[in-house]
Design a protein around this motif. Structure first.
Motif, mmCIF file in Angstrom:
data_model
loop_
_atom_site.group_PDB
_atom_site.id
_atom_site.type_symbol
_atom_site.label_atom_id
_atom_site.label_comp_id
_atom_site.label_asym_id
_atom_site.label_seq_id
_atom_site.Cartn_x
_atom_site.Cartn_y
_atom_site.Cartn_z
ATOM 1 N N THR A 5 39.007 39.191 40.034
ATOM 2 C CA THR A 5 39.588 39.869 41.204
ATOM 3 C C THR A 5 40.130 38.867 42.218
ATOM 4 O O THR A 5 40.631 39.260 43.270
ATOM 5 C CB THR A 5 38.543 40.754 41.906
ATOM 6 N N GLU A 43 35.091 38.315 42.201
ATOM 7 C CA GLU A 43 34.774 37.944 40.828
ATOM 8 C C GLU A 43 35.758 36.859 40.403
ATOM 9 O O GLU A 43 36.940 37.133 40.187
ATOM 10 C CB GLU A 43 34.876 39.150 39.907
ATOM 11 N N ARG A 90 37.233 47.509 41.720
ATOM 12 C CA ARG A 90 35.964 47.047 42.282
ATOM 13 C C ARG A 90 35.740 47.675 43.661
ATOM 14 O O ARG A 90 34.617 48.065 44.001
ATOM 15 C CB ARG A 90 35.964 45.521 42.386
ATOM 16 N N TYR A 97 32.385 49.981 44.733
ATOM 17 C CA TYR A 97 31.350 49.436 45.607
ATOM 18 C C TYR A 97 31.614 49.538 47.112
ATOM 19 O O TYR A 97 30.674 49.478 47.904
ATOM 20 C CB TYR A 97 31.120 47.952 45.279
#
Length: 394
Positions: free
Chosen positions: A333, A329, A369, A373
């Motif tokens: 991130t 991101e 994150r 995920y």
């Protein structure tokens, strides 16, 4: 479930994210109570073959009849619920798909790269993205000698792609794409969209995490043109010429450009070439990083090192194309640099190294994150779901 994993292991002399993913999935499934067997070949074994047998290996790339016979017998004897195919090059061949059909066992296959539409699987030629064979014949790959710079070495791969395309597409119940970027390319190439499922790779929790600001920038991976190591060297030279960033660059890995990297790093205080590290050392060196740098020039189908950094609470600086744009991101991130531009890469390195607070915030967001995920729990859920879908649709 009873699962048979099929994989041709890559050479142990160079880093292989694919080998690690296969091992992680086998361990994860077994720990969850599933019965997992492995049917494999090892590329390392080629070196020990008699000369004539070694010379015949390219002939077996499109089709290995002995593998079909051996695997068919094993499937009929053990009757697994599903077969999970990974890599079949060079010793297994697509004959494994025929064996599964002979035994009536459903098949899923993880697509770790682009070999379904590109003979070398890289979508790259002469250091630049190339899609000339996508949706067409693989003749351009032969003409350009895309595999190892050799037309002769490319022929078996191109032939295998041509003669086995329909076998793959009709014989596999579910293909696992490891990123949306990869799936989009394959759909455009004509692969059956309804069989292409998105299933990101997961990464085991490393158990060691970044504390503080970090001690170095890190490149961890294969030392090859496609991985952007030359681009990184050019960017780091630019950073060094402007006064540096106060921390060194650590390069860990092995590959065809090892001699070039070693010579470039020799005698420098701002660069350390660490060579090929074992898994425990890799986890430690990642956790001590300001950021992990992934400057690949090819369109990565996933980018395992970025997720390993996430797991350790470390941000990434990655090329802004391929799977990286969905893994990282931008500004949250990690940072994305303009592909193939060393000046853009140098600017991202300066930005993340010069702002410790930003790096810390990005690292914390990266860890969150990862947990959402890319954790083992998420990976197991997706595997089990896709296996059940394949078994139900046999």
């Amino acid at each position: 479930m009873h699962i048979l994993v099929v994989h041709n292991r890559y050479s142990s002399g160079q880093p292989s994210g694919e080998n690690r993913v296969v091992d992680w999935e086998v361990d994860l499934l077994r720990s969850a109570g599933h019965r997992v067997e492995v049917f494999e070949r090892r590329s390392d074994d080629i070196a020990a073959m008699p000369l004539l047998e070694k010379a015949a290996v390219p002939l077996l790339v499109p089709w290995n009849p002995s593998v079909r016979k051996e695997l068919t017998a094993r499937l009929r004897a053990s009757r697994p619920d599903v077969v999970h195919v990974h890599n079949v090059f060079p010793l297994l061949s697509p004959a494994v798909i025929a064996a599964c059909g002979d035994a009536g066992v459903p098949v899923v296959a993880t697509l770790h790269n682009y070999t379904q539409v590109c003979p070398p699987g890289t979508l790259q030629r002469d250091g630049r993205p190339c899609t000339e064979c996508v949706g067409s014949t693989p003749l351009p790959a032969v003409r350009h000698g895309c595999y190892r710079g050799s037309r002769l070495a490319t022929v078996p791969l191109a032939l295998s792609l041509s003669v086995n395309r329909r076998r793959w597409w009709s014989g596999v119940q579910r293909f696992f794409c490891i990123s949306d970027a990869q799936r989009d390319v394959l759909v455009r190439a004509g692969m059956p969209a309804e069989r292409l499922a998105l299933k990101h790779n997961f990464v085991p929790d490393p158990g060691v995490y970044r504390v503080g600001e970090g001690e170095h920038l890190l490149y961890l991976g294969r030392l090859a043109e496609a991985k952007g190591i030359r681009l990184l060297m050019a960017a780091w030279d630019e950073v060094a010429a402007s006064g540096g960033v106060g921390v060194p660059l650590v390069i860990a890995g092995a590959g065809p450009l090892e001699a070039e990297v070693t010579a470039w790093a020799a005698g420098r205080d701002d660069v350390h070439y660490a060579g090929l590290l074992d898994p425990a050392e890799c986890r430690k060196v990642v956790a001590r990083s300001v950021a992990v740098v992934a400057p690949s020039t090819w369109l990565e189908a996933f980018g395992l090192v970025v997720v390993e950094a996430m797991a350790a609470g470390v941000p990434a600086v990655a090329a802004g194309h391929g799977a990286f744009v969905e893994l990282v991101e931008e500004g949250a991130t990690g940072l994305l640099h303009r592909p193939d531009e060393h000046t853009s890469l140098a600017a991202c390195i300066r930005r993340i190294a010069d702002d410790p607070d930003l790096g810390r915030e990005m690292g914390q967001a990266a860890r969150r994150r990862y947990e959402k995920y890319f954790s083992p729990a998420v990976g197991l859920e997706h595997l089990e779901e896709e296996y059940r879908t394949a078994i139900a649709g046999r």
